[in-house]
Design a protein around this motif. Structure first.
Motif, PDB file in Angstrom:
ATOM      1  N   ASP A 190       9.404 -28.840 -33.830  1.00  0.00           N
ATOM      2  CA  ASP A 190       9.842 -27.509 -33.429  1.00  0.00           C
ATOM      3  C   ASP A 190      11.052 -27.069 -34.254  1.00  0.00           C
ATOM      4  O   ASP A 190      11.881 -27.898 -34.648  1.00  0.00           O
ATOM      5  N   SER A 195      17.084 -22.985 -30.312  1.00  0.00           N
ATOM      6  CA  SER A 195      17.655 -23.704 -29.168  1.00  0.00           C
ATOM      7  C   SER A 195      19.142 -23.979 -29.386  1.00  0.00           C
ATOM      8  O   SER A 195      19.941 -23.917 -28.432  1.00  0.00           O
ATOM      9  N   LYS A 221      13.182 -29.712 -25.670  1.00  0.00           N
ATOM     10  CA  LYS A 221      12.444 -29.522 -26.925  1.00  0.00           C
ATOM     11  C   LYS A 221      12.503 -30.782 -27.783  1.00  0.00           C
ATOM     12  O   LYS A 221      11.523 -31.164 -28.437  1.00  0.00           O
ATOM     13  N   LYS A 224      10.040 -33.147 -26.431  1.00  0.00           N
ATOM     14  CA  LYS A 224       8.685 -32.752 -26.808  1.00  0.00           C
ATOM     15  C   LYS A 224       8.363 -33.220 -28.232  1.00  0.00           C
ATOM     16  O   LYS A 224       7.245 -33.641 -28.527  1.00  0.00           O
TER      17      LYS A 224
END
Length: 236
Positions: A190, A195, A221, A224
């Protein structure tokens, strides 16, 4: 502890023996046969002893009279040492390293973001802005992205105004850098900029609850990314 940055034969000996220990080729309590190591690695006793001093500093080996040089138990290892982290990753322990780091960050960094929002100075915002700009400009340059990310989190710790928090970069940064190297090698990672910007915006606005939530979102995130890497590794 920072990565050992020596070069030449001495550096290679540190890397060779360290990776063997962390990788399990030598078990805790094993006594190292220095004569055999000298012959195998084709180095002088001086070079071998200097390498063992470096490994002693990392908690991997110790020496006692009448016992010799032996491998320390895992509980003595400096698991936050950059080289130890790298050797664990190279030895196939990457997922555990990253998940342990994520767990540690989940305890520390939301509280850091909250305090930074309450205590930050204008100079802190300038440093955070510069780090975020560097992160944006890094693009596919993994080294530049790693440096920018480390600078951002270091600046956030400093923005708490607490010297002890600021020195927690020694605790977090080696693992964070290793995480970044692995994540940037994974093409499905990502984009980290939005963020991080959300955290910075909340800190700028002195909105402590929003800063904490933004950091929790950033960490989600990051988790993830780890999950995606694990799935990718299994599929291979």
């Amino acid at each position: 502890m920072a990565r050992y940055t020596g070069r030449g034969v001495h550096y290679q000996v540190v890397q060779d023996i360290g990776s063997r220990i962390v990788g399990g080729q030598y078990a805790p309590g094993d006594v190292l046969d220095l004569r055999a190591l000298r012959e195998e690695l084709d180095v002088s006793l001086t070079v071998l002893r200097e390498a063992l001093k470096v490994l002693t500093g990392k908690g991997l080996v110790d020496a006692r009279q009448k016992r010799g040089t032996f491998v320390c138990p895992r509980s003595a290892w400096n698991l936050l040492d950059t080289d130890v982290i790298d050797w664990r990753i190279d030895g196939g322990d990457a997922e555990r390293v990253l998940r342990d780091l994520a767990d540690l960050r989940s305890v520390i960094e939301p509280a850091v973001a909250r305090r930074a929002a309450l205590r930050r100075a204008d100079a802190d915002l300038e440093t955070l802005d510069a780090a975020l700009e560097a992160m944006t400009s890094a693009g596919d340059d993994a080294v530049a992205a790693e440096e920018a990310d480390a600078a951002f989190h270091r600046a956030l710790l400093a923005a708490t105004g607490n010297e002890l928090f600021a020195r927690m970069d020694l605790l977090l940064e080696p693992g964070l850098r290793a995480r970044d190297r692995l994540v940037h090698a994974h093409s499905g990672a990502d984009d980290p900029v939005p963020s991080h910007r959300a955290v910075l915006d909340a800190v700028r606005d002195r909105d402590a609850p929003r800063a904490e939530l933004a950091m929790l979102d950033l960490l989600a995130k990051a988790m993830k990314d780890i999950d995606d890497m694990a799935v990718h590794a299994e599929s291979r």
